[in-house]
Design an enzyme around this catalytic site. Structure first.
Site, PDB file in Angstrom:
ATOM      1  N   TYR A  58      34.657 -72.982 -29.441  1.00  0.00           N
ATOM      2  CA  TYR A  58      35.746 -72.077 -29.894  1.00  0.00           C
ATOM      3  C   TYR A  58      36.897 -72.836 -29.076  1.00  0.00           C
ATOM      4  CZ  TYR A  58      30.991 -70.411 -31.016  1.00  0.00           C
ATOM      5  OH  TYR A  58      29.806 -70.182 -31.535  1.00  0.00           O
ATOM      6  N   GLN A 181      20.086 -69.728 -32.149  1.00  0.00           N
ATOM      7  CA  GLN A 181      20.802 -69.242 -33.109  1.00  0.00           C
ATOM      8  C   GLN A 181      21.386 -69.889 -33.978  1.00  0.00           C
ATOM      9  OE1 GLN A 181      25.555 -68.569 -31.334  1.00  0.00           O
ATOM     10  NE2 GLN A 181      24.494 -68.397 -29.676  1.00  0.00           N
ATOM     11  N   GLY A 215      30.312 -63.608 -42.513  1.00  0.00           N
ATOM     12  CA  GLY A 215      31.531 -64.062 -42.107  1.00  0.00           C
ATOM     13  C   GLY A 215      32.841 -62.401 -43.174  1.00  0.00           C
TER      14      GLY A 215
END
Length: 304
Positions: A58, A181, A215
């Protein structure tokens, strides 16, 4: 409340930890000031979202790995005691442009880099971010076993693994994987049928649903094209939201959390007020009919 109402609990276990069923994802932390990032973490804690999720990849850019982790580490350093209030999850194994590298040496190096950036002595739950098809399960298991034995991680898990990949990795470990996940939302329903949620119940894996709002497409501001899956789903969500006096995003979160295999939904908004507002998901009263109505809209065909 009707007899078939799907009542949502507000906490759930992941390994030995008790966490909120809404969790906070820090994938957009890179570039945030310490003050702003601190406010977001504190807002998450205010609604019980004490699990904080990040990853080495990230914020990846010109300066390399760890942009989001580094900001979170600065937050911990500036706020003594805050680290102990959170259950920290990070992920390793994505290495552009390769793209994946889960060799034992790389996973160990990745975890050690994360620990340094996060200014923490231990990762509570360390996840293999995506399956590396060139890494044997023996090698991945070796890395997770070494990290756990060294006290660098407390629990291990995976992200975006299929049910067969999870079973293969678990077969090489002498301790239980704690979590998976996957992407799961009313717009991403594959986990319902591909074995992801089934094996989670079989192996007692905590499911951490990422992108539960598609999203950002499952929000009131999104205007989809008529006749699309998004339009069908939003119409059903909006009807429930109007009835319960909440937003369509809250209904979408409640829908995800209503599945018996799903432990938590990861929220990623960078707006403090919206973080706090996410707790309205617990105010949604879904019936079994409501839940299946959303699924029918997502599929575009009636239940068989």
């Amino acid at each position: 409340m009707s007899d078939d109402a799907l009542v949502l609990s507000t906490t759930t276990p992941i390994g030995p930890f008790e966490v909120g069923r809404l969790a906070y994802g820090c994938w957009r932390f890179s570039g945030s000031s310490v003050a702003d990032a601190t406010a977001k973490i504190e807002a998450a804690l205010e609604i019980g979202a004490n699990l904080v999720d990040t990853a080495a990849i990230y914020g990846f850019g010109e300066e390399g790995f760890g942009g989001a982790e580094a900001v979170l580490g600065e937050v911990y350093a500036a706020n003594p005691g805050l680290r102990d209030k959170t259950v920290l999850v990070t992920k390793g194994g994505i290495h552009p442009p390769v793209p994946y590298d889960s060799r034992a040496s790389n996973l160990i190096e990745s975890c050690e880099g994360s620990l340094a950036r996060l200014k923490s002595d231990v990762i509570d739950v360390f996840l293999v971010h995506r399956p590396d098809l060139l890494a044997s399960y023996d090698e991945v298991a070796e890395a997770l076993t070494q990290l756990r034995a060294a006290g660098k991680i407390r629990e291990a898990g995976v992200s975006n693994f299929t049910h067969t990949q999870i079973r293969a990795l678990q077969s090489k470990l002498d301790f239980a994987l704690a979590a998976n996940q996957p992407e799961f939302s009313p717009l991403a329903i594959a986990p319902l049928d591909d074995g992801t949620l089934d094996i989670a119940q079989e192996l007692n894996l905590a499911i951490m649903a990422w992108s539960p709002l598609g999203g950002g497409r499952l929000t009131a501001v999104h205007q989809p094209e008529a006749g699309t899956q998004e339009a069908r789903v939003l119409a059903v969500l909006d009807g429930i939201a109007t009835r319960d006096g909440v937003g369509v995003d809250h209904v979408a979160l409640a829908w995800v959390l209503a599945h018996p295999a799903v432990s938590m939904a990861l929220i990623g908004t960078q707006n403090v007020d919206r973080i706090k507002d996410s707790a309205k998901a617990y105010d949604v009263t879904l019936s079994r009919q409501d839940w299946y109505d959303v699924l029918v809209a997502a599929r575009g065909v009636p239940m068989p």
